[in-house]
Design a protein around this motif. Structure first.
Motif, PDB file in Angstrom:
ATOM      1  N   ASN A  53      -9.917  -3.624 -17.278  1.00 57.80           N
ATOM      2  CA  ASN A  53      -9.197  -2.787 -16.326  1.00 57.80           C
ATOM      3  C   ASN A  53      -8.729  -3.604 -15.120  1.00 57.80           C
ATOM      4  N   GLN A  56      -4.789  -4.728 -14.233  1.00 51.76           N
ATOM      5  CA  GLN A  56      -4.208  -4.348 -12.952  1.00 51.76           C
ATOM      6  C   GLN A  56      -3.560  -5.550 -12.270  1.00 51.76           C
ATOM      7  N   GLN A  84      -0.272  -6.479 -14.035  1.00 51.96           N
ATOM      8  CA  GLN A  84       0.807  -5.589 -13.620  1.00 51.96           C
ATOM      9  C   GLN A  84       1.297  -5.927 -12.218  1.00 51.96           C
ATOM     10  N   THR A 121      -2.199  -0.606 -17.856  1.00 45.01           N
ATOM     11  CA  THR A 121      -3.513  -0.952 -17.325  1.00 45.01           C
ATOM     12  C   THR A 121      -4.566  -0.009 -17.893  1.00 45.01           C
ATOM     13  N   PRO A 145      -5.453  -6.329  -6.495  1.00 43.93           N
ATOM     14  CA  PRO A 145      -5.042  -6.995  -7.729  1.00 43.93           C
ATOM     15  C   PRO A 145      -4.182  -8.243  -7.549  1.00 43.93           C
TER      16      PRO A 145
END
Length: 326
Positions: free
Chosen positions: A157, A161, A164, A174, A255
């Motif tokens: 996860n 993220q 992206q 995600t 992120p």
């Protein structure tokens, strides 16, 4: 002072503060992510030797850990992903969610003679299956194999993220479970499973926590938002944690941090416990979490490639322990 002696002194002080007897026979059950498993077992062993609660800890994925909390099968869990609001609502006893450490997430690879540096765009292309030969990365020609998690994972996860955030061209979305391209990819279970798969296959590359560095693995230098190429380290990871903002439930992520010197893929690790209904184990659970958040033991986490919490996060985490009630 030795680590064991620190444990005895610290837990004795915490026992007085929390009302846990030094000869407590409390027994707690926990399940959680494999990233800090060695660290936690070390902590819990030292705590028990100091007269504290006995904690039985079993490694699992974050999804299984959170499900165990929902089913009320444990006293507390450890997760490298925060609980989503829809899952928090399923826990009738309420949940306290407390950051306990941090971890970088690295591109680990097995390609002798290659000193790999990845731009953010290259990182996205590797993970999405658009780069299939090491020559495309400036290394000696050879087939590139992408290794990813087969299980539901908080690490996946956090990794996706960041992918992206790195590029609008990231095509896979995600989440804790991703439908990866199958052409040049293989799957492995758990952080250690991915590390072993990369170590056993020349030309392989994948994402792991540095706590599972082994064998012939090396870490790529990854470009951050400031344009620097950094390998994962406690120092670069701590700079990322320092700029991380937490919400009401102490969840938060960054992120693609903008600070100079900040490694671009970092996740928190949380302890999840019940807000109420803890009965006779209440003080033992509080003492255990106080033990894990103490300065003396935060100073030990870097020994296993994890990141101690920044002061700002500790100042928000420690008071939450007191919300744990009978």
């Amino acid at each position: 002072m030795s680590f064991a002696r620190q444990a005895v002194v610290l837990f004795s002080l915490l026992a007085v503060a929390t009302g846990v007897s030094a000869s407590s026979e409390s027994s707690l059950t926990s399940v959680g992510t494999s990233l800090p498993a060695r660290l936690y077992r070390k902590w819990f062993d030292q705590m028990a030797r100091a007269g504290g609660p006995q904690v039985r800890y079993r490694s699992s994925g974050s999804a299984e850990a959170q499900w165990a909390l929902i089913r009320q099968a444990v006293d507390f869990t450890v997760s490298d992903a925060p609980m989503q609001p829809k899952d928090l609502a399923k826990v009738r006893r309420g949940v306290v969610q407390i950051p306990i450490a941090g971890s970088t997430i690295a591109f680990a690879y097995n390609q002798p003679g290659c000193d790999l540096q990845l731009t953010q765009e290259q990182a996205v292309q590797v993970a999405s299956g658009r780069i299939t030969d090491w020559k495309q990365l400036g290394c000696k020609q050879g087939s590139l194999t992408w290794v990813h998690r087969s299980d539901i994972s908080g690490i996946t996860n956090a990794f996706t993220q960041s992918m992206q955030a790195f590029s609008s061209q990231w095509p896979l979305g995600t989440g804790a479970s991703i439908r990866w391209p199958a052409g040049n990819a293989i799957a492995a279970e758990g952080n250690s499973g991915v590390a072993s798969a990369i170590d056993n296959r020349r030309g392989a590359i994948g994402y792991i926590s540095p706590s599972h560095l082994k064998g012939s693995l090396r870490f790529a230098a990854l470009q951050n938002n400031a344009g620097e190429f950094l390998r994962p380290s406690v120092i670069s990871g701590a700079k990322t944690l320092k700029g991380l903002e937490l919400d009401f439930n102490l969840a938060g992520s960054s992120p693609n941090p903008s600070a100079e010197g900040a490694y671009p893929i970092v996740t928190l690790i949380w302890v999840l416990a019940y807000r109420s209904g803890n009965g006779d184990n209440t003080q033992a659970i509080r003492a255990t979490l106080d033990f894990m958040l103490s300065n003396q033991f935060q100073n030990q986490v870097d020994q296993l490639g994890l990141i101690p919490l920044a002061d700002e996060i500790l100042s928000k985490s420690r008071p939450v322990v007191e919300r744990i009630a009978q």
